[in-house]
Design an enzyme around this catalytic site. Structure first.
Site, short mmCIF file in Angstrom:
data_model
loop_
_atom_site.label_atom_id
_atom_site.label_comp_id
_atom_site.label_asym_id
_atom_site.label_seq_id
_atom_site.Cartn_x
_atom_site.Cartn_y
_atom_site.Cartn_z
N TYR A 1 -15.11 14.05 -18.01
CA TYR A 1 -15.45 12.64 -17.84
C TYR A 1 -16.58 12.57 -16.80
O TYR A 1 -16.56 13.32 -15.81
CB TYR A 1 -14.22 11.88 -17.37
CG TYR A 1 -14.48 10.44 -17.10
CD1 TYR A 1 -14.74 9.57 -18.15
CD2 TYR A 1 -14.50 9.93 -15.80
CE1 TYR A 1 -15.00 8.23 -17.91
CE2 TYR A 1 -14.76 8.59 -15.57
CZ TYR A 1 -15.01 7.75 -16.63
OH TYR A 1 -15.28 6.43 -16.40
N LYS B 1 -6.92 3.33 -20.07
CA LYS B 1 -7.21 3.64 -21.48
C LYS B 1 -5.95 3.47 -22.34
O LYS B 1 -5.49 2.37 -22.50
CB LYS B 1 -7.81 5.04 -21.57
CG LYS B 1 -8.92 5.32 -20.53
CD LYS B 1 -10.17 4.50 -20.75
CE LYS B 1 -11.17 4.58 -19.61
NZ LYS B 1 -11.56 5.92 -19.19
N ARG C 1 0.83 -1.21 0.00
CA ARG C 1 0.00 0.00 0.00
C ARG C 1 0.87 1.26 0.00
O ARG C 1 0.47 2.30 -0.51
CB ARG C 1 -0.98 0.00 1.20
CG ARG C 1 -1.86 1.24 1.26
CD ARG C 1 -3.18 1.02 2.00
NE ARG C 1 -3.01 0.37 3.27
CZ ARG C 1 -2.62 0.98 4.39
NH1 ARG C 1 -2.36 2.28 4.40
NH2 ARG C 1 -2.48 0.31 5.51
N ASP D 1 -6.50 16.38 -16.92
CA ASP D 1 -6.71 14.98 -17.28
C ASP D 1 -6.22 14.83 -18.72
O ASP D 1 -6.81 15.35 -19.66
CB ASP D 1 -8.21 14.65 -17.16
CG ASP D 1 -8.51 13.17 -17.43
OD1 ASP D 1 -7.73 12.54 -18.17
OD2 ASP D 1 -9.53 12.68 -16.91
#
Ligand SMILES: *Cc1c(COP(=O)(O)O)cnc(C)c1O
Length: 394
Positions: free
Chosen positions: A113, A210, A60, A185
């Site tokens: 988005y 993506k 983590r 973004d």
């Protein structure tokens, strides 16, 4: 082999940027598929636990496979450091929240988005953080929206799914002049086509699901920025916990090895398909920044090297025309997501239906007939032939 040549190209970098982090003989770096790492002494372990972004303490906090992929992506975007996350939204949420507290204000766009739009519109107000959403094509609107408590300007260009552009350099200069952090973004453009940090933006976020991953086989996100900012995002994200698994991190590293090749082919295919569709008598509009008819085509040429693999179209007639097109395609698959090797097509309302009311969709310019196409790396002639035959039946 020591001493790496300078000024390497993008395709060389995706292959070799993390070479020095692989101290095995394996040409393809092995996965560090481990949650936890042992130290020689309790003192050493305590030291690791107290350090920032350790790679061999607890996954983590970091992991050597994360470090490899972060090194490659930071180099591609021209940033000092990067942090991977388990999804694009995980990366966006951590990057946005890191610098904000109750009472702060954000300037963002009316087109984002869909989940990002919901974050600014519905979630941030719950923590007392307000947003002003502006038309991204109107550069003056960004500066007019700034308030004394504005802490972040967040942009997306080209934006999903209308392919509208923001003048990146103008927004970066505005942020600099007012000492407000700017964030973009960069999912749709990728670092192959657009380098926002070189235009003065402070932070880049991606849905690595993506184009960066590129094969429709993993979900991931990444934040790129200065070393000190990424350390702050890391500090937030070890609590918010959106941690990428080592295997997905390794898949991302593998996907990145062909990023330049894939995106160049997607740029070519998308431009050819957009030009074909624009001339087609059954097509009403094509939104693609590479077309001269795009209202911001000159801006696209100024800030992008290529125009990307995504476009959206509206067919003539009612929205059943879109369904007939999608049903008749033999290669393009009807699915959400984008940026991968296969061509995908989807009615835009599919992504917006759950999170936004019909009125909110209309306000964002998402009409019922709007269809998004993410162009893959198939042969250009086959793709165009597929759309040609499918349009015959529309
Ligand atoms: C898909 C996408 C996201 C969200 O990424 P996930 O990996 O699905 O969480 C954010 N921004 C853009 C532009 C996207 O296309």
């Amino acid at each position: 082999m020591s001493g790496r040549p300078e000024n390497l190209g993008l395709q060389t970098r995706v292959l070799h940027e993390a070479d020095s982090l692989n101290d095995t003989y394996a040409v393809t770096a092995p996965i560090w598929q481990s949650t936890t790492f042992s130290a020689a002494t309790p003192e050493q372990l305590a030291e690791l636990g107290a350090s920032v972004h350790p790679t061999v303490f607890y996954t983590r906090y970091g992991n050597p496979t994360h470090k490899q992929v972060e090194t490659v992506i930071a180099a591609l975007e021209g940033g000092e450091a990067a942090l991977v996350a388990s999804s694009g939204m995980g990366a966006i949420f951590a990057a946005v929240m890191t610098g904000l507290q109750s009472g702060d204000h954000v300037v963002a766009q009316t087109n984002h988005y869909s989940a990002t739009a919901k974050l600014f519109r519905d979630l941030l107000p719950r923590w007392g953080i307000s947003s002003t959403l502006v038309d991204q094509a109107n550069t003056e609107a960004f500066s007019a929206a700034i308030q004394p408590q504005t802490k972040l300007i967040y942009i997306e260009s080209p934006s999903n799914p209308l392919l509208r552009l923001t003048d990146i350099q103008a927004v970066a200069e505005l942020g600099r002049s007012k000492q407000i952090r700017t964030m973009i973004d960069n999912t749709f453009a990728t670092p192959v086509n657009q380098l926002p940090l070189s235009l003065g933006i402070d932070v880049v976020v991606h849905s690595a699901t993506k184009f960066l991953g590129g094969h429709h086989d993993l979900t991931a996100g990444v934040v790129v920025g200065s070393g000190s900012y990424i350390a702050e995002v890391w500090d937030f994200s070890i609590i918010s916990g959106s941690i990428l698994g080592p295997f997905d991190s390794w898949l991302l590293l593998r996907g990145l090895k062909t990023l330049g090749l894939r995106v160049e082919q997607q740029n070519r295919n998308a431009l050819a398909l957009a030009q074909f569709l624009e001339r087609h008598p059954k097509v009403e509009t094509v939104n693609y920044p590479g077309l001269e008819s795009h209202p911001q085509h000159l801006l696209a040429r100024r800030q992008m090297k290529g125009f990307g693999g995504v476009m959206s179209v509206v067919l003539k007639g009612d929205q059943s025309a879109a369904a007939r097109l999608i049903n008749s395609l033999k290669l393009a698959k009807c699915a959400v997501s984008l940026g991968g090797v296969d061509t995908l097509i989807v009615p835009a309302v599919t992504m917006w239906g759950h999170q936004h009311s019909a009125e909110q969709r209309r306000a964002a310019g998402i009409s019922d007939g709007l269809v998004r196409i993410s162009v893959g790396i198939e042969d250009e002639k086959d793709l165009i032939a597929d759309f040609d035959q499918a349009l015959e039946g529309v």
